[in-house]
Design an enzyme around this catalytic site. Structure first.
Site, PDB file in Angstrom:
ATOM      1  N   GLY A 252      39.091  39.198  30.924  1.00 23.85           N
ATOM      2  CA  GLY A 252      40.188  39.575  31.509  1.00 23.85           C
ATOM      3  C   GLY A 252      40.360  41.270  31.722  1.00 23.85           C
ATOM      4  O   GLY A 252      41.247  41.758  32.279  1.00 23.85           O
ATOM      5  N   VAL A 253      39.165  42.023  31.613  1.00 21.76           N
ATOM      6  CA  VAL A 253      39.214  43.251  31.734  1.00 21.76           C
ATOM      7  C   VAL A 253      38.819  43.790  32.970  1.00 21.76           C
ATOM      8  O   VAL A 253      38.814  44.905  33.426  1.00 21.76           O
ATOM      9  CB  VAL A 253      38.719  44.150  30.505  1.00 21.76           C
ATOM     10  CG1 VAL A 253      39.226  43.866  29.145  1.00 21.76           C
ATOM     11  CG2 VAL A 253      37.069  43.692  30.490  1.00 21.76           C
ATOM     12  N   GLY A 254      38.230  42.949  33.935  1.00 17.07           N
ATOM     13  CA  GLY A 254      37.847  43.216  35.191  1.00 17.07           C
ATOM     14  C   GLY A 254      36.261  43.383  35.415  1.00 17.07           C
ATOM     15  O   GLY A 254      35.901  44.156  36.414  1.00 17.07           O
ATOM     16  N   LYS A 255      35.661  42.797  34.842  1.00 17.74           N
ATOM     17  CA  LYS A 255      34.422  42.734  34.860  1.00 17.74           C
ATOM     18  C   LYS A 255      33.669  42.331  36.186  1.00 17.74           C
ATOM     19  O   LYS A 255      32.861  42.830  37.051  1.00 17.74           O
ATOM     20  CB  LYS A 255      33.361  42.087  33.807  1.00 17.74           C
ATOM     21  CG  LYS A 255      33.566  42.680  32.341  1.00 17.74           C
ATOM     22  CD  LYS A 255      32.709  42.028  31.248  1.00 17.74           C
ATOM     23  CE  LYS A 255      33.160  40.348  31.244  1.00 17.74           C
ATOM     24  NZ  LYS A 255      34.517  40.217  30.677  1.00 17.74           N
ATOM     25  N   THR A 256      34.044  40.969  36.517  1.00 17.72           N
ATOM     26  CA  THR A 256      33.799  40.447  38.038  1.00 17.72           C
ATOM     27  C   THR A 256      33.991  41.479  39.087  1.00 17.72           C
ATOM     28  O   THR A 256      33.491  41.544  40.068  1.00 17.72           O
ATOM     29  CB  THR A 256      34.309  39.108  38.025  1.00 17.72           C
ATOM     30  OG1 THR A 256      33.682  38.244  36.913  1.00 17.72           O
ATOM     31  CG2 THR A 256      33.807  38.262  39.211  1.00 17.72           C
TER      32      THR A 256
ATOM     33  N   PRO B 171      35.622  42.340  26.823  1.00 18.24           N
ATOM     34  CA  PRO B 171      36.546  41.394  26.398  1.00 18.24           C
ATOM     35  C   PRO B 171      36.941  40.435  27.734  1.00 18.24           C
ATOM     36  O   PRO B 171      36.839  41.005  28.538  1.00 18.24           O
ATOM     37  CB  PRO B 171      37.940  41.655  25.589  1.00 18.24           C
ATOM     38  CG  PRO B 171      37.630  43.134  25.303  1.00 18.24           C
ATOM     39  CD  PRO B 171      36.335  44.038  26.277  1.00 18.24           C
TER      40      PRO B 171
ATOM     41  N   LYS C 213      38.467  50.171  18.790  1.00 20.00           N
ATOM     42  CA  LYS C 213      39.414  50.364  17.500  1.00 20.00           C
ATOM     43  C   LYS C 213      40.335  51.520  17.669  1.00 20.00           C
ATOM     44  O   LYS C 213      41.166  51.443  17.212  1.00 20.00           O
ATOM     45  CB  LYS C 213      38.203  50.793  16.490  1.00 20.00           C
ATOM     46  CG  LYS C 213      37.453  49.559  16.060  1.00 20.00           C
ATOM     47  CD  LYS C 213      36.263  50.127  15.008  1.00 20.00           C
ATOM     48  CE  LYS C 213      35.228  48.831  14.919  1.00 20.00           C
ATOM     49  NZ  LYS C 213      34.243  49.321  13.665  1.00 20.00           N
TER      50      LYS C 213
ATOM     51  N   SER D  83      31.390  46.964   9.276  1.00 26.95           N
ATOM     52  CA  SER D  83      32.334  48.139   9.454  1.00 26.95           C
ATOM     53  C   SER D  83      33.751  47.903   8.538  1.00 26.95           C
ATOM     54  O   SER D  83      34.513  48.819   8.511  1.00 26.95           O
ATOM     55  CB  SER D  83      32.871  48.078  10.831  1.00 26.95           C
ATOM     56  OG  SER D  83      33.639  46.847  10.687  1.00 26.95           O
TER      57      SER D  83
END
Length: 810
Positions: free
Chosen positions: A397-401, A395, A759, A716
């Site tokens: 804002g989780v710090g991928k960059t 998602p 989840k 799901s």
């Protein structure tokens, strides 16, 4: 009518008063002269207004006036025996609306010589005689006529102070003459006529040669005592000397610079001639060729590329420098020779250093860090980590960059990032053809050139948001780039030579996998960043976000204190998203409002606690969610691009008139399919699960998934919907916090689903610690970190009978 009022008729407007050289001497360079005073002074004078500056006695200067306006006045002056006119300084006042009030009380009587008329102008030489004072106006309209008196100028020429001022004026004039080119050599001759014993004419002369403003000079003209006049003129003269000296210095500096540049120009031209005569000169083409060859000196250029470069250099050497083809060829060679052929950086394959960098830059993400360390460990044995393509999925804002930057730092490689989101033109990836105007290589070639090595870390950001248009499909263009078997010989359309990209470590980022073409996704190794739980957000905020905000705004840590309880409340009440971007925004709001308090109230410190948090952020955006309970209500677990979420499913009996099934909640095709399968399965197995077998025969059932405005789709929710319908049929509510996920087949088998980590995080966020997951997802759950599994009870189901046993106890 008096003689002065008679009209003077003349032929050609030329009349000259007979004078000798001793009576009138003019300095043509400066327009100033020293003249003896006349005793023939009339009681009546015609007035002429002057605008630039007042006219002084002991001054001779040419004047030009408007013929149409003042011809009548000059004609009357010429008809007088004395040929004198009064000059009065009127400043900026307009000629058309002059009135007696615009004229000063004091002016200068001048004698008119050598009157000449040319077109619309009259020109004459004005010989200053004496000051006059206007006593009475005889004519207030042109031609102006006034009665005047000639005031005496009190002076004690023998006074020592007067003589001292006179000598200072003479010395000042002598000092001014050599540094101001406006004053000619003849002026020195007239200066010798002045004597300290005649300070009046000397003072007027000194005032006349300055460039002071008109009002200042008028003040000098109206000062009758000579001592007072000299005290006013001397500062004006000194200022004139300072300005003239400054102008002289500036002129000398400019001349020196010009002479230096001229000298350098002549020397360069001589050098060119000498080199040409000796046969050692180089023109622009030879300089370009030498520059390009010099760039390749320390590079290991492949043979096929070197052949292309040599061919282009040969072509460049015969083209004219002004031709378009020359510019195109030169630009092409500039790119070819600027690439780092054979230049690579040394990889730091040190796992300890890599762990240190990752732990320093990121809190949480333990599984992601382990994947990266495993990746580097593999490269240690292989001796190289190039050619790999990592895909960081998670998602916003989780710090991928920032993870990509940390990978580059851990390896000691150069880092280059560019976003491919919204890119529609495949030429952005593979370059334009050289034949196009403004052609450029693709982004990958530009990246290689900028970093200066062949093995950087290149990040392709937002790869799931690639566009597509009539200009091409950039996603398809990336297939060659991201295929380790093909990028060894990557062909850029502009360079038209093979470029080895196998040493590049590609790191891609995406929020979701749905929009990435399967062929492109198959070439990448996926690493999921699923978001953070509250404890991880606490650590990230304390170690990274909060210190960074304080440092950026230069607020000392001692002056702004945020308690742990307040930080936890910010996380739970204002920033529940999977990433930390919203959390950073809320902390930034606190810093901004605190800065206002620190400045306005002169407070030494600001403490942010749970009690006053709402004064900084307002009412909480999120309230503590209550898990919905009741007959036919079941909590499900869902995955979205923003992370995991809990989702309640409600089933209700509308009436008992006839059989029917209604579905609401803005569901996608997959979820509608799941709902129909769930209805069919429950309808066929009511008796097996302890419900009345004919319950649905006369029941109109409504199945609803709340938050109807939010589009929902995905395989799901089958187990959740089946349990809601069964709870309704059995008239039994779930009596404890319980959440489930899984897809159901028509025969009751539970199929695996994705997003297990997200989840589980969503369930913990809602304080639900009992879960039902598909048996096929057991391995996914066991791979989760211990801190996520701690305190959670999980039941794995392979068939819906396992689900019913956990939920209903049978």
């Amino acid at each position: 009518m008096s003689e002065d009022d008679q009209r003077y008729e003349q032929d050609g407007l030329e009349w000259v008063e007979a004078e000798t050289e001793d009576e009138l001497e003019l300095d043509e360079g400066a327009g100033h002269a020293v003249v003896p005073a006349s005793d023939t002074l009339p009681e009546r004078l015609y007035l002429l207004p002057i605008h630039n500056r007042p006219f002084f006695p002991a001054q001779v200067q040419p004047l030009v006036i408007n013929r149409e306006r003042w011809e009548d006045t000059i004609g009357r002056v010429g008809n007088t025996p004395h040929h004198m006119v009064g000059l009065a300084f009127v400043g900026e006042a307009g000629v058309e609306d002059l009135s007696p009030g615009d004229f000063p009380e004091m002016g200068t009587a001048v004698k008119v010589h050598k009157l000449q008329g040319e077109d619309s102008q009259l020109q004459f030489i004005a010989q200053g005689m004496r000051r006059f004072r206007i006593q009475r106006w005889l004519s207030k309209e042109p031609p102006y006529l006034v009665e005047v008196s000639y005031p005496r100028e009190p002076v004690d020429a023998e006074d020592e102070e007067t003589r001292a001022y006179a000598m200072a004026l003479i010395n000042g004039i002598k000092e001014l003459l050599p540094i101001n080119p406006l004053y000619g050599e003849e002026l020195k001759h007239y200066l010798n006529r002045f004597s300290p014993h005649e300070p009046g004419p000397l003072t007027d002369f000194a005032a006349a040669i300055t460039s002071a403003k008109g009002p200042e000079l008028q003040d000098v003209l109206e000062s009758l005592p000579v001592m007072e006049r000299m005290q006013k003129v001397l500062p004006l003269l000194r200022k004139e000397i300072d300005v003239a000296r400054l102008q002289s210095e500036i002129s000398e500096q400019v001349n020196a610079q010009m002479q230096e540049r001229q000298r350098e120009f002549f020397l360069r031209e001589q050098l060119k001639v000498i080199q040409r005569e000796l046969g050692i000169s180089k023109d622009d083409r030879e300089n370009d060729v030498d520059t390009f060859r010099g760039r390749l000196a320390d590079k290991a250029v492949p043979e096929r590329v070197q052949e292309r470069i040599d061919d282009e250099l040969d072509k460049l050497s015969v083209l004219e420098t002004g031709s378009p083809e020359y510019g195109t060829t030169r630009h092409y060679l500039d790119w070819l020779t600027s690439l780092p052929w054979g230049l690579t950086s040394y990889d730091q394959l040190d796992l300890g250093h890599a762990r240190e960098v990752l732990d320093r830059d990121h809190d949480g993400l333990q599984d992601v860090k382990e994947r990266i360390v495993e990746f580097l460990a593999e490269g240690t044995f292989k001796g190289d980590v190039g050619g790999s393509i990592l895909l960081l999925v998670g998602p916003p804002g989780v710090g991928k960059t920032s993870v990509g930057r940390s990978i580059a730092e851990a390896l000691g490689r150069e880092f280059y990032r560019f976003s491919v989101g919204g890119m529609r033109d495949e030429a952005e990836i593979k370059g334009h053809r050289r034949t196009y105007v403004g052609a450029m290589p693709g982004k990958l070639v530009q990246a290689i050139k900028e970093v200066g090595v062949e093995n950087p870390v290149i990040m392709l950001d937002e790869i799931d948001k690639l566009g597509q248009s009539f200009q091409g499909d950039p996603a398809s263009a990336l297939l060659e780039v991201l295929d380790p078997e093909q990028n060894v010989d990557f062909l850029d359309h502009y360079l038209d030579v093979r470029l080895d990209l196998s040493k590049v470590l590609f790191v891609c980022t995406a929020n979701t996998l749905d929009s990435i073409p399967a062929a492109l996704l198959d070439r990448m190794e996926q690493i999921r960043l699923s978001g953070y739980i509250a404890q991880e957000k606490m650590a990230i905020a304390k170690h990274h976000l909060w210190p960074k905000l304080l440092e950026r705004d230069r607020i000392p840590k001692k002056r702004l204190n945020l308690t742990d309880a307040a930080l936890r409340q910010v996380i739970e009440g204002y920033a529940r998203e999977a990433g930390v971007r919203q959390l950073e925004k809320q902390l930034h709001r606190i810093v901004r409002k605190s800065a206002v308090k620190l400045l306005e109230n002169d407070q030494q410190t600001v403490k942010v606690s749970v009690k006053n948090l709402e004064t900084f952020l307002g009412a909480p955006t999120f309230r503590k969610e209550k898990v919905m309970k009741g007959e036919g209500v079941v909590t499900g677990l869902a995955w979205t691009a923003m992370g995991g979420a809990t989702l309640s499913v409600e089933a209700g009996k509308v009436h008992a008139l006839d059989r029917g099934f209604k579905l609401t909640g803005q569901l996608g095709d997959v979820m509608k399919e799941s709902a129909n399968i769930a209805y069919s399965y429950v309808l066929g197995h009511l008796g097996e699960y302890g419900a009345d077998s004919d319950f649905f025969d006369s029941a109109f059932v409504h199945l609803h998934v709340p938050e109807g405005a939010t589009p929902k789709d995905g395989p799901s929710a089958g187990v959740t919907m089946t349990t809601a319908l069964l709870s309704l049929a059995r008239h039994k509510a779930i009596d404890r916090p319980l959440a489930m996920t899984g897809e159901l087949t028509l025969t009751g088998h539970v199929l695996p689903v994705g997003g297990i980590r997200e989840k589980v995080i969503a369930a913990r966020r809602s304080e639900i610690f009992e879960l039902i997951l598909p048996e096929a997802n057991r391995r996914d759950y066991e791979e989760l970190p211990d801190y996520l599994r701690e305190g959670v009870t999980v039941h794995f189901a392979g068939h819906y009978r396992d689900v019913a046993k956990v939920v209903f106890g049978s």
